[in-house]
Design an enzyme around this catalytic site. Structure first.
Site, mmCIF file in Angstrom:
data_model
loop_
_atom_site.group_PDB
_atom_site.id
_atom_site.type_symbol
_atom_site.label_atom_id
_atom_site.label_comp_id
_atom_site.label_asym_id
_atom_site.label_seq_id
_atom_site.Cartn_x
_atom_site.Cartn_y
_atom_site.Cartn_z
ATOM 1 N N ASP A 1 48.746 40.258 39.486
ATOM 2 C CA ASP A 1 50.204 40.292 39.635
ATOM 3 C C ASP A 1 50.691 40.956 40.910
ATOM 4 O O ASP A 1 51.833 41.399 40.989
ATOM 5 C CB ASP A 1 50.788 41.044 38.426
ATOM 6 N N GLU B 1 43.280 36.235 35.253
ATOM 7 C CA GLU B 1 44.041 37.248 34.494
ATOM 8 C C GLU B 1 45.503 36.814 34.364
ATOM 9 O O GLU B 1 46.445 37.545 34.673
ATOM 10 C CB GLU B 1 43.962 38.638 35.138
ATOM 11 N N GLU C 1 55.543 43.644 39.432
ATOM 12 C CA GLU C 1 54.371 42.874 38.996
ATOM 13 C C GLU C 1 54.661 41.896 37.860
ATOM 14 O O GLU C 1 54.091 40.805 37.808
ATOM 15 C CB GLU C 1 53.232 43.816 38.604
ATOM 16 N N HIS D 1 50.152 56.082 39.329
ATOM 17 C CA HIS D 1 50.525 55.465 40.604
ATOM 18 C C HIS D 1 51.655 54.448 40.520
ATOM 19 O O HIS D 1 52.149 54.000 41.538
ATOM 20 C CB HIS D 1 49.310 54.776 41.243
ATOM 21 N N ARG E 1 54.744 52.195 40.703
ATOM 22 C CA ARG E 1 55.930 52.293 41.556
ATOM 23 C C ARG E 1 57.182 52.690 40.760
ATOM 24 O O ARG E 1 57.958 53.544 41.177
ATOM 25 C CB ARG E 1 56.156 50.918 42.216
ATOM 26 N N HIS F 1 45.826 58.478 44.199
ATOM 27 C CA HIS F 1 46.137 57.208 44.867
ATOM 28 C C HIS F 1 46.617 57.511 46.279
ATOM 29 O O HIS F 1 47.165 58.582 46.537
ATOM 30 C CB HIS F 1 47.233 56.497 44.072
HETATM 31 N N1 UDP Z 1 39.790 52.699 40.050
HETATM 32 C C1 UDP Z 1 38.869 53.112 41.011
HETATM 33 N N2 UDP Z 1 39.008 54.364 41.551
HETATM 34 C C2 UDP Z 1 40.036 55.198 41.193
HETATM 35 C C3 UDP Z 1 40.966 54.762 40.213
HETATM 36 C C4 UDP Z 1 40.819 53.489 39.688
HETATM 37 O O1 UDP Z 1 37.954 52.394 41.359
HETATM 38 O O2 UDP Z 1 40.110 56.300 41.709
HETATM 39 C C5 UDP Z 1 39.654 51.349 39.487
HETATM 40 C C6 UDP Z 1 39.677 51.272 37.987
HETATM 41 O O3 UDP Z 1 38.383 51.330 37.455
HETATM 42 C C7 UDP Z 1 40.323 49.934 37.686
HETATM 43 C C8 UDP Z 1 41.189 49.697 38.895
HETATM 44 O O4 UDP Z 1 40.780 50.617 39.898
HETATM 45 O O5 UDP Z 1 39.379 48.898 37.613
HETATM 46 C C9 UDP Z 1 42.622 49.925 38.539
HETATM 47 O O6 UDP Z 1 43.383 49.899 39.672
HETATM 48 P P1 UDP Z 1 44.860 50.478 39.737
HETATM 49 O O7 UDP Z 1 45.039 51.507 38.681
HETATM 50 O O8 UDP Z 1 45.085 50.863 41.161
HETATM 51 O O9 UDP Z 1 45.766 49.202 39.497
HETATM 52 P P2 UDP Z 1 46.309 48.474 38.193
HETATM 53 O O10 UDP Z 1 45.141 48.115 37.346
HETATM 54 O O11 UDP Z 1 47.271 49.396 37.539
HETATM 55 O O12 UDP Z 1 46.982 47.254 38.732
#
Ligand code: UDP
Length: 362
Positions: free
Chosen positions: A95, A117, A131, A203, A205, A236
């Site tokens: 997204d 996804e 998103e 993190h 927004r 982040h």
């Molecule tokens: N992740 C990572 N390192 C970190 C935090 C998260 O590799 O310090 C991985 C986590 O395992 C997951 C993904 O990043 O697979 C999630 O990303 P994020 O939280 O940035 O985005 P969202 O999933 O909320 O879109």
């Protein structure tokens, strides 16, 4: 040989599309990876962990750039890449602005779009922002929809998507998680004995600012109230998140750490006894691992994790988060025990193979 152009901008896209690359090759397809640079450092780390070198690297980020100009730049640049590469299919994941702009560019160029996804919905256009809108809009443009769960398929059917184009395949994040946990050579985390490790990430927004300040204050209260707890808090790279994290700077037993790459992150996650997060991908991973998790949001598009019992929607208010954590961390908590069950609702590690097989047959 059919060529699949994979558009990747952020860390979650890298983590969730990298496992697909070897699977595509195995089916005789040629994957071409374009990194749009939306979260350059975080996605580069993920590429390194999965041994992937993007063939095309764009430079789309500018300091203080608005969503509008990011999206405009992404649309222009991904459009040029698509015209140059002339792939048989463009694969986008999730997204993000990269996924949305790349799908739109491919749609304009009349190239089929595969949405990995697909179908997740909070049904609230501004949460997560932007998103939820991106994911809905991609559904209108995509040719083939790879959904993780039957619920996601139902969401698409309700919106009028042709059922023949929807495939329930699980989520590639579980493939990535299994890959990470099999990397036994990775340096292990140093967790002081007798302390209970918990993980905190924030993190989103739409939560940044005062709300996120309260989330960090909740973490501080949790650690201060529980002398046996140590919290790992990967930060982040977003400047607003870093500023807000000052709420917990210097607090004993809160480790503010640079965000580890996915392999090390997954190995830390697997050791944690409680997770507090507003992340999407982490909700899927903890459900697979059976780690009780407080989702610091007011809505989630991963309701399957709540039904599986692993996730609890705690909201994003300091008092609510601290109270829920207190309940889970008290000795012999029945609630905690009831949430400790791993579930494969988000997949069993075979999702990339299924997607590659379907793409090879299209
Ligand atoms: N992740 C990572 N390192 C970190 C935090 C998260 O590799 O310090 C991985 C986590 O395992 C997951 C993904 O990043 O697979 C999630 O990303 P994020 O939280 O940035 O985005 P969202 O999933 O909320 O879109």
């Amino acid at each position: 040989m059919k060529r699949i152009l994979l558009m990747i901008g952020t860390r979650p896209e890298a983590i969730k599309l990298c496992p697909l690359i070897p699977a595509l090759r195995k089916r005789g397809l040629e994957p071409i990876v374009c990194s749009t640079g939306q979260h350059r450092e975080l996605s580069e780390e993920a590429f390194r962990d999965f041994g992937v070198t993007p063939q095309i690297v764009l430079d789309t980020m500018r300091r203080g750039q608005s969503l509008t100009s990011l999206c405009a730049r992404l649309l222009t640049e991904t459009g040029e890449v698509i015209r140059r590469v002339k792939p048989d299919c463009v694969a986008v994941q999730g997204d993000t602005s990269t996924a949305y702009a790349s799908a739109l560019a491919a749609f304009y160029e009349k190239i089929p779009v595969a949405h990995v996804e697909a179908g997740l919905r909070t049904h609230q256009p501004r949460s997560p922002f932007p998103e939820e809108y991106h994911r809905r809009a991609i559904a209108v443009m995509a040719t083939v929809h790879f959904v993780p769960t039957p619920t996601a398929k139902r969401n698409l059917l309700v919106e009028g998507v042709d059922g023949h184009c929807i495939h329930v395949v699980g989520n590639t994040v579980i493939d990535a998680l299994q890959y990470s946990l099999s990397r036994a050579e990775t340096a292990e985390w140093d967790i002081p004995p007798r302390l209970v490790p918990i993980l905190f990430t924030a993190h989103r927004r739409e939560l940044q600012g005062e709300t996120m300040r309260g989330m960090f204050r909740a973490l501080r209260r949790i650690v201060e109230e529980h002398p046996n707890v140590i919290a790992f808090c990967p930060l982040h790279s977003n400047p607003s998140v870093r500023e807000t994290a000052k709420e917990v700077e210097g607090i004993e037993r809160i480790r503010l750490i640079a965000p580890p790459g996915p392999v090390r992150f997954h190995r830390l996650l697997a050791k944690c006894k409680l997770v507090l997060t507003d992340s999407g991908g982490i909700q899927e991973e903890v459900t697979a691992l059976g780690i009780p998790t407080l989702v610091m949001r007011y809505s989630t598009e991963r309701t399957e994790g709540i039904e599986a019992g692993c996730l609890m929607l705690a909201g994003a208010h300091e008092d609510g988060i601290a109270a829920a954590a207190r309940e889970l961390l008290k000795p012999n908590s029945e609630l905690y025990e009831s949430m400790c069950h791993p579930s494969d609702v988000f997949g069993n590690g075979k999702t990339s193979e299924k997607i590659a097989t379907i793409l090879s047959q299209l």
